[in-house]
Scaffold this motif. Structure first.
Motif, short mmCIF file in Angstrom:
data_model
loop_
_atom_site.label_atom_id
_atom_site.label_comp_id
_atom_site.label_asym_id
_atom_site.label_seq_id
_atom_site.Cartn_x
_atom_site.Cartn_y
_atom_site.Cartn_z
N VAL A 77 6.07 8.12 -8.43
CA VAL A 77 6.28 6.91 -9.22
C VAL A 77 5.47 5.77 -8.61
N PHE A 78 4.80 4.98 -9.46
CA PHE A 78 4.08 3.79 -9.01
C PHE A 78 5.07 2.64 -8.83
N VAL A 79 4.94 1.94 -7.71
CA VAL A 79 5.75 0.74 -7.47
C VAL A 79 4.98 -0.47 -8.00
N PRO A 80 5.54 -1.24 -8.92
CA PRO A 80 4.82 -2.41 -9.46
C PRO A 80 4.72 -3.53 -8.45
N ASP A 81 3.65 -4.30 -8.57
CA ASP A 81 3.42 -5.44 -7.69
C ASP A 81 3.65 -6.72 -8.50
#
Length: 345
Positions: free
Chosen positions: A63-67
Motif C-alpha cells: 500500500v502507498f502511504v500518501p504524503d
C-alpha cells in the motif's frame, strides 16, 4: 527466513505488473509473491485479494502511504506543477492526446484500503512512500497481518522501527521504479552520492535496528541474492528480474525495452510521476530532466501520454522502470527465474 519461508520475495509492482498469475508462478518456483494496491480502487484491491486467496496462494499486499504535503502544495509548488503541465503539451500533441487538468486530491484511497485490510486481513502488508503510523501498524498486526515498512537509509530505518513493524524492506538507490524514501533526499534524488551496494546498506541498517530485513535493489541473480543474505538480510525483494517474464503484466513495450541494446543506462527521474524513480533513459527522461516534485499529480498529468505511447509501442514515451541490474532480466516462466535465483543457496 522464518517470517517468509523463502529468501526470494517478488516485489510489489504497481500499475499492472504484479498479477495473481505472477504470484502463483513465483510460489511455484519457491518464492513469495506480493500484489500491489497502488493506483487501484479499494474494490479492485479486494477483488485481487479474493482471487489470490481462492487460488490458494500465499501473498502480501503493498500500500502507498500518501504524503499530505504533496496533496496540498503551496503556491510556488503549484505554479511549478502548472508550468510542467504546459511543458507536456507538445508531447501530448505528438501522441494525439490532451494533458488533463491538475489533480491534487488523490490519496490512493488510503483509508478505504486500510479498512478493507483490517476487515479481511492478508498474511503480509507492506508500506511504501512513508510511515503508516503506529496505530495502523498495531491494528493490522492485531488483525493477523505481518507488517513491513520500506526504508532507504539508516535514519529512515530508525524512524520506521519506532512504529513497531515486524520487518523492514531496505531499498537501495539501485532499485528500479519508485524510491521508497520519505525523508528529504536533496535535489539529485534519493541515494545519489551514497556509496556502497545494497549489501552494504543492509549491513548498516542491520547494525542500527533489531528487525528482520528484506533487501531491495540490484538483486539481479543468485550471486546478488547470496550477497545480501550474507550481509544480514532474511530475504531479497526482486522486481526488475521478473518484469519480462510470461506472467508479468508489464506493458509489452516495457518488456521489450529491457532487452533492447539501444538502452544503455538508467537514471533517477521525476518526469513521469513527480516522485523519484529509476527508469531506463529514454527521450522522455532526457527531455524532462528538471521535472518538479509532485506525486501523484504528475502521474495523472502524464498518464494519457504514457497510455498512448504504450498503444503505439513507443518506448520513448513510457516509464521504463528498471534497476541497475536490468540487463540480466530475461523472458520465460517466472518460476524458472525464481528457481535459478535459489539454486545456488
Amino acid at each position: 527466513m522464518s517470517l517468509f519461508d523463502s529468501p526470494f520475495i517478488a516485489a510489489p509492482m504497481a500499475g499492472g505488473t504484479s498479477t495473481t498469475a505472477l504470484v502463483r508462478a513465483v510460489q511455484d518456483g519457491g518464492g513469495l509473491g506480493f500484489l500491489a494496491a497502488g493506483y487501484k480502487a479499494t474494490e479492485a484491491m479486494a477483488a485481487e485479494i479474493a482471487a489470490a486467496r481462492s487460488a490458494g496462494l500465499r501473498f502480501g499486499m503493498n500500500v502507498f502511504v500518501p504524503d499530505p504535503a504533496q496533496l496540498n502544495p503551496g503556491p510556488e509548488a503549484r505554479a511549478a506543477l502548472e508550468a510542467y503541465r504546459a511543458e507536456l503539451g507538445s508531447e501530448a500533441a505528438r501522441f494525439g492526446v490532451e494533458v488533463p487538468p491538475l489533480r491534487l486530491d488523490d490519496d490512493d484511497a488510503w483509508q478505504g484500503k486500510i479498512d478493507a485490510l483490517l476487515a479481511d486481513p492478508v498474511e503480509f502488508v507492506s508500506f511504501a512512500f512513508g510511515l503508516a503510523g503506529a496505530s495502523v501498524i498495531k491494528a493490522l498486526q492485531k488483525a493477523g497481518s505481518v507488517v513491513l515498512a520500506s526504508v532507504t537509509s539508516v535514519e529512515e530505518a530508525r524512524a520506521a522501527a519506532e512504529q513497531g513493524p515486524d520487518a523492514l524492506v531496505v531499498q537501495h538507490s539501485s532499485a528500479g521504479a519508485h524510491s521508497a524514501a520519505f525523508l528529504p533526499t536533496g535535489a539529485a534524488g534519493p541515494g545519489m552520492g551514497t556509496e556502497g551496494t545494497t549489501a552494504d546498506l543492509v549491513a548498516r541498517v542491520r547494525a542500527a535496528v533489531d528487525l528482520p530485513l528484506i533487501a531491495a535493489g540490484a538483486v539481479g541473480d543468485g550471486n546478488a541474492l547470496k550477497q545480501v543474505l550474507t550481509a544480514g538480510a532474511s530475504a531479497a525483494q526482486v522486481g526488475t528480474a521478473l518484469v519480462r517474464t510470461d506472467e508479468s503484466g508489464a506493458r509489452q513495450a516495457h518488456k521489450d525495452a529491457l532487452g533492447d541494446p539501444h538502452f544503455t543506462d538508467t537514471a533517477m527521474t521525476r518526469a513521469f510521476t513527480g516522485r523519484w524513480a529509476r527508469s531506463l533513459v529514454n527521450e522522455f527522461v532526457l527531455d524532462h530532466a528538471d521535472a518538479p516534485e509532485g506525486y501523484p499529480a504528475i502521474h495523472h498529468l502524464t498518464a494519457p501520454i504514457r497510455a498512448a505511447a504504450s498503444a503505439a509501442g513507443d518506448a520513448q514515451g513510457l516509464n521504463l522502470w528498471a534497476g541497475t541490474s536490468w540487463q540480466s532480466a530475461r523472458t520465460g516462466p517466472a518460476a524458472d527465474v525464481v528457481r535459478d535465483f535459489l539454486s545456488g543457496l
